[in-house]
Design a protein around this motif. Structure first.
Motif, PDB file in Angstrom:
ATOM      1  N   SER A   1      -9.074   3.927   0.249  1.00 55.17           N
ATOM      2  CA  SER A   1      -8.590   3.139   1.389  1.00 55.17           C
ATOM      3  C   SER A   1      -7.288   3.701   1.946  1.00 55.17           C
ATOM      4  O   SER A   1      -6.759   3.179   2.930  1.00 55.17           O
ATOM      5  CB  SER A   1      -8.373   1.678   0.986  1.00 55.17           C
ATOM      6  OG  SER A   1      -7.244   1.551   0.140  1.00 55.17           O
ATOM      7  N   SER A   2      -6.766   4.770   1.327  1.00 59.33           N
ATOM      8  CA  SER A   2      -5.534   5.398   1.793  1.00 59.33           C
ATOM      9  C   SER A   2      -5.730   6.910   1.794  1.00 59.33           C
ATOM     10  O   SER A   2      -6.781   7.417   1.392  1.00 59.33           O
ATOM     11  CB  SER A   2      -4.360   5.001   0.898  1.00 59.33           C
ATOM     12  OG  SER A   2      -3.139   5.496   1.413  1.00 59.33           O
TER      13      SER A   2
ATOM     14  N   PRO B   1     -11.027   1.435   7.357  1.00 59.42           N
ATOM     15  CA  PRO B   1      -9.695   0.866   7.079  1.00 59.42           C
ATOM     16  C   PRO B   1      -9.732  -0.605   6.675  1.00 59.42           C
ATOM     17  O   PRO B   1      -8.763  -1.100   6.095  1.00 59.42           O
ATOM     18  CB  PRO B   1      -8.961   1.029   8.423  1.00 59.42           C
ATOM     19  CG  PRO B   1      -9.714   2.054   9.169  1.00 59.42           C
ATOM     20  CD  PRO B   1     -11.130   1.883   8.752  1.00 59.42           C
TER      21      PRO B   1
ATOM     22  N   LEU C   1      -4.553  -5.409   3.776  1.00 56.74           N
ATOM     23  CA  LEU C   1      -5.650  -5.719   2.865  1.00 56.74           C
ATOM     24  C   LEU C   1      -5.437  -7.018   2.093  1.00 56.74           C
ATOM     25  O   LEU C   1      -6.232  -7.332   1.194  1.00 56.74           O
ATOM     26  CB  LEU C   1      -5.858  -4.555   1.890  1.00 56.74           C
ATOM     27  CG  LEU C   1      -6.345  -3.261   2.547  1.00 56.74           C
ATOM     28  CD1 LEU C   1      -6.414  -2.120   1.534  1.00 56.74           C
ATOM     29  CD2 LEU C   1      -7.702  -3.445   3.228  1.00 56.74           C
TER      30      LEU C   1
ATOM     31  N   GLU D   1       0.826  -1.203   0.000  1.00 59.89           N
ATOM     32  CA  GLU D   1       0.000   0.000   0.000  1.00 59.89           C
ATOM     33  C   GLU D   1       0.862   1.256   0.000  1.00 59.89           C
ATOM     34  O   GLU D   1       2.072   1.207   0.214  1.00 59.89           O
ATOM     35  CB  GLU D   1      -0.946  -0.004   1.195  1.00 59.89           C
ATOM     36  CG  GLU D   1      -1.753  -1.282   1.362  1.00 59.89           C
ATOM     37  CD  GLU D   1      -2.557  -1.666   0.138  1.00 59.89           C
ATOM     38  OE1 GLU D   1      -3.066  -0.760  -0.563  1.00 59.89           O
ATOM     39  OE2 GLU D   1      -2.687  -2.872  -0.145  1.00 59.89           O
TER      40      GLU D   1
ATOM     41  N   PRO E   1      -7.496   6.729   5.982  1.00 60.48           N
ATOM     42  CA  PRO E   1      -8.132   6.600   4.668  1.00 60.48           C
ATOM     43  C   PRO E   1      -8.965   7.826   4.306  1.00 60.48           C
ATOM     44  O   PRO E   1      -9.686   8.377   5.147  1.00 60.48           O
ATOM     45  CB  PRO E   1      -9.027   5.363   4.837  1.00 60.48           C
ATOM     46  CG  PRO E   1      -8.428   4.590   5.943  1.00 60.48           C
ATOM     47  CD  PRO E   1      -7.823   5.592   6.863  1.00 60.48           C
TER      48      PRO E   1
ATOM     49  N   LEU F   1     -12.914  -0.606  -1.029  1.00 64.13           N
ATOM     50  CA  LEU F   1     -12.500   0.783  -1.235  1.00 64.13           C
ATOM     51  C   LEU F   1     -11.087   0.895  -1.795  1.00 64.13           C
ATOM     52  O   LEU F   1     -10.690   1.974  -2.237  1.00 64.13           O
ATOM     53  CB  LEU F   1     -12.566   1.544   0.096  1.00 64.13           C
ATOM     54  CG  LEU F   1     -13.964   1.737   0.703  1.00 64.13           C
ATOM     55  CD1 LEU F   1     -13.845   2.434   2.050  1.00 64.13           C
ATOM     56  CD2 LEU F   1     -14.857   2.539  -0.224  1.00 64.13           C
ATOM     57  N   ARG F   2     -10.344  -0.198  -1.803  1.00 62.37           N
ATOM     58  CA  ARG F   2      -8.946  -0.151  -2.247  1.00 62.37           C
ATOM     59  C   ARG F   2      -8.839   0.290  -3.705  1.00 62.37           C
ATOM     60  O   ARG F   2      -9.478  -0.264  -4.594  1.00 62.37           O
ATOM     61  CB  ARG F   2      -8.284  -1.519  -2.067  1.00 62.37           C
ATOM     62  CG  ARG F   2      -6.797  -1.511  -2.370  1.00 62.37           C
ATOM     63  CD  ARG F   2      -6.154  -2.871  -2.129  1.00 62.37           C
ATOM     64  NE  ARG F   2      -4.723  -2.785  -2.234  1.00 62.37           N
ATOM     65  CZ  ARG F   2      -4.043  -2.995  -3.366  1.00 62.37           C
ATOM     66  NH1 ARG F   2      -4.693  -3.316  -4.476  1.00 62.37           N
ATOM     67  NH2 ARG F   2      -2.728  -2.890  -3.390  1.00 62.37           N
TER      68      ARG F   2
END
Length: 634
Positions: free
Chosen positions: A484-485, A467, A277, A231, A563, A472-473
């Protein structure tokens, strides 16, 4: 004259003979030198063959590893015992065997029989468009080994020995059978079965080894993995990277949350090396009697751009039954996605940190189903906004109750202040009269606190939801490239990093902080006026004035590396709350109406509730005890 001619011919003859001899000597010398070089080279090769143990070649090289040299076989037998037989067999053409489906690519090493590469086809590292696949295993960052003792007192490791691979198919399932042989019908077998998804069957069994292996002691299984960073934020990813395990028939726990940790656990049914993740899981149908688990943190400084986040190790004994080994297991290499893991019905959803108790229930049975439904029809950013609106509307009755209680307390404040002055020398009497006023006015002083307490589970559940929600990634919204970040609108130059804040500026936390500032500005006056300052207690009005500035600042700093989806939620949530409070204050709850309602309540006969009656009795008892005390002991 004749004698001179004879001498000349003799000289010429001798000269020719000398030249011939020199030519023959030169040729002989050159030939001898070439033969000596060739002989020396051959001797070096022979020496290397005798001393060298066969090593694993590159996957692209094709070699026949059949060993025919009796001296070499004898040397292998001295180190491997009966398992030297496996080194005399032809290996596969490639030194890795590949299993492949639509989502997962695995390469299994013939030397050691372990998974040497696990490649997730549909996911990219760091950011979308990086063209770097997520690889949970590559470049020797993981190992899997069985260590056992033979009856002739050798300690052998499977990672050092060659397995014979055979690939077959059962329908669409790919099956790889690897055998470490001590003889034609004596072997240790690994069997991998890859189906259509991220889960593959894995079994370990032995046949005919009871006369070779010391079965009085269990085989030691060791699985180790250094988790790759996948990530954008290494520190944030490390925070959610940990080791999760299930034990004693359904209990679960974790270790390695932000620090080095180790644990010894009994009756373990799965071990999961979770990389925020993504996750690698080893499951077993026959529980491991015990497991030694360790987690080592590899992210020492946040500013360091590291490759790995944690180093995990799990050591478990495999017990023999009837002199043989038989374990049915599974491997999972894939996303830490709640929906995928939950569908296996093996308690794998506990790998996802959704919160304990009521917090986890809210996420499992409310937030995940609701958000998943919205995401089927809407982009993810819009789904977060609609999701936020629904939650705030559902919580609006609680907000209304809280504000109504504050408004009633604000109306009663002059009377409470009067009671404080009247009975300032008699605290017990002051409390009794204050409770009587609340009862006659129909006001519950706890009503303003209870709605706030009710919102805590929702707040904490959402803090765990964003998180951990895999969907959401790498989903973008406006300027945020990955919900997600964190989002980035400006990155500080030359590696500058502000302590506790980071090396970048995120816009969504700024917007959320501004919104919470205006919300607190709107409500702080009502909260400070709701209850007058009590003797010996801090002045809440002053505290609220300070919190108006501290709370937004704390949110700005804390959410800068969290996030962007979470920051977006709180920005929209605070905007909606401001709108709801504006409507309540200006169109629903008005002070003149509240005042009239309280005065009307005072004229009605009141019956005390159980809580108020109990409090009244306790104060009366305390007052009576105070009166009965001797004057000197007061």
């Amino acid at each position: 004259m004749e004698e001179k001619k004879l001498d000349l011919k003799t000289i010429v003859g001798f000269g020719l003979i000398m030249l011939l001899l020199l030519w023959m000597i030169y040729n002989s010398s050159a030939k001898t030198e070439a033969e000596n070089k060739a002989k020396a080279k051959q001797e070096q090769l022979d020496k290397a063959k005798k001393t060298q143990i066969p090593e694993q070649a590159s996957a692209s090289v094709v070699k026949d590893s059949t060993i025919s040299d009796s001296v070499q076989v004898a040397q292998l037998k001295s180190s491997l015992g009966a398992f030297a037989y496996s080194a005399t067999l032809p290996s596969a053409k490639n030194n890795f065997t590949e299993l492949n489906n639509d989502v997962l690519l695995l390469r299994i090493a013939n030397k050691g029989g372990y998974i040497a590469e696990a490649n997730l086809k549909n996911f990219e590292q760091f950011e979308k468009g990086s063209n770097k696949r997520v690889e949970l295993i590559k470049d020797n960052n993981a190992s899997f080994n069985l260590q056992f003792k033979t009856k002739d007192n050798r300690v052998l490791n499977t990672k050092d020995m060659y397995f014979e691979p055979v690939v077959t198919k059962e329908g669409e399932n790919q099956i790889l059978t690897l055998r470490l042989k001590a003889g034609p019908e004596q072997y240790l077998e690994y069997r991998y079965t890859l189906k259509k998804d991220f889960m593959l069957d894995f079994s370990i069994r032995t046949q005919g080894l009871s006369q070779i292996v010391d079965t009085s002691k269990p085989i030691d299984l060791e699985w180790q993995l250094k988790s790759y960073r996948n990530e954008k934020s290494v520190s944030y990813e490390s925070r959610y990277t940990d080791l999760v395990y299930e034990f004693e028939g359904g209990k679960d726990d974790k270790l390695g949350q932000g620090k080095d940790d180790k644990e010894t656990v009994d009756d373990v049914t799965y071990v999961a090396f979770k990389q925020h993740l993504f996750v690698s899981i080893l499951l077993t149908d026959t529980p491991f009697k015990t497991a030694d688990l360790t987690s080592e943190n590899l992210v020492k400084e946040e500013k360091t751009d590291t490759i790995f986040t944690k180093n995990f190790t799990a050591k478990m004994p495999l017990a023999y039954k009837g002199g043989e080994l038989s374990y049915n297991m599974n491997w999972y290499y894939g996303p830490a996605d709640y929906k995928i893991l939950n569908d296996y019905n093996r308690n794998l959803d506990e790998v996802i940190p959704l919160g304990w108790g009521i917090f986890g229930w809210i996420n499992r049975f409310a937030f995940i189903p609701l958000f998943t439904f919205l995401a089927k029809f809407l982009p993810y950013g819009i789904s977060i906004i609609v999701f936020t609106i629904i939650i705030r509307l559902l919580m609006s009755p609680v907000t209304y109750k809280s504000y109504l209680s504050q408004a009633k307390m604000k109306v009663l404040r002059p009377e409470i202040t009067e009671l404080n002055e009247k009975y300032k020398k008699d605290p017990m009497k002051k409390q009794q009269e204050t409770m009587k006023l609340y009862t006659t006015a129909g006001v519950n002083p706890m009503a303003g606190c209870l709605p706030a307490v009710m919102q805590i589970p929702v707040f904490y559940a959402l803090f765990q939801f964003f998180p951990s929600f895999f969907d959401l990634r790498q989903q973008s919204f406006l300027w945020a490239t990955d919900l997600s970040s964190y989002d980035v609108v400006y990155r500080f130059p030359n590696g500058i990093r502000i302590p506790f804040y980071g090396d970048h500026v995120s816009l969504f936390p700024i917007l959320a902080s501004v919104a919470i500032f205006f919300y607190m500005k709107m409500t702080s006056g009502d909260q400070s006026m709701a209850a007058p300052p009590q003797e010996g207690m801090p002045d809440m009005s002053k505290i609220m004035k300070i919190m108006i500035y501290i709370s937004p600042l704390m949110m700005l700093v804390f959410f800068n590396s969290n996030p962007s989806g979470l920051s977006l939620y709180y920005f929209i949530s605070n905007l909606i709350t401001i709108g709801i409070m504006y409507v309540i204050k200006n169109h629903i709850v008005k002070e003149d109406k509240i005042h009239a309602l309280i005065q009307n309540n005072k004229t009605k006969p009141k019956t005390q509730g159980r809580f108020q009656r109990k409090m009244q009795e306790m104060m009366e008892q305390a007052q009576e005890q105070q009166k009965n005390k001797p004057a000197g002991k007061k």
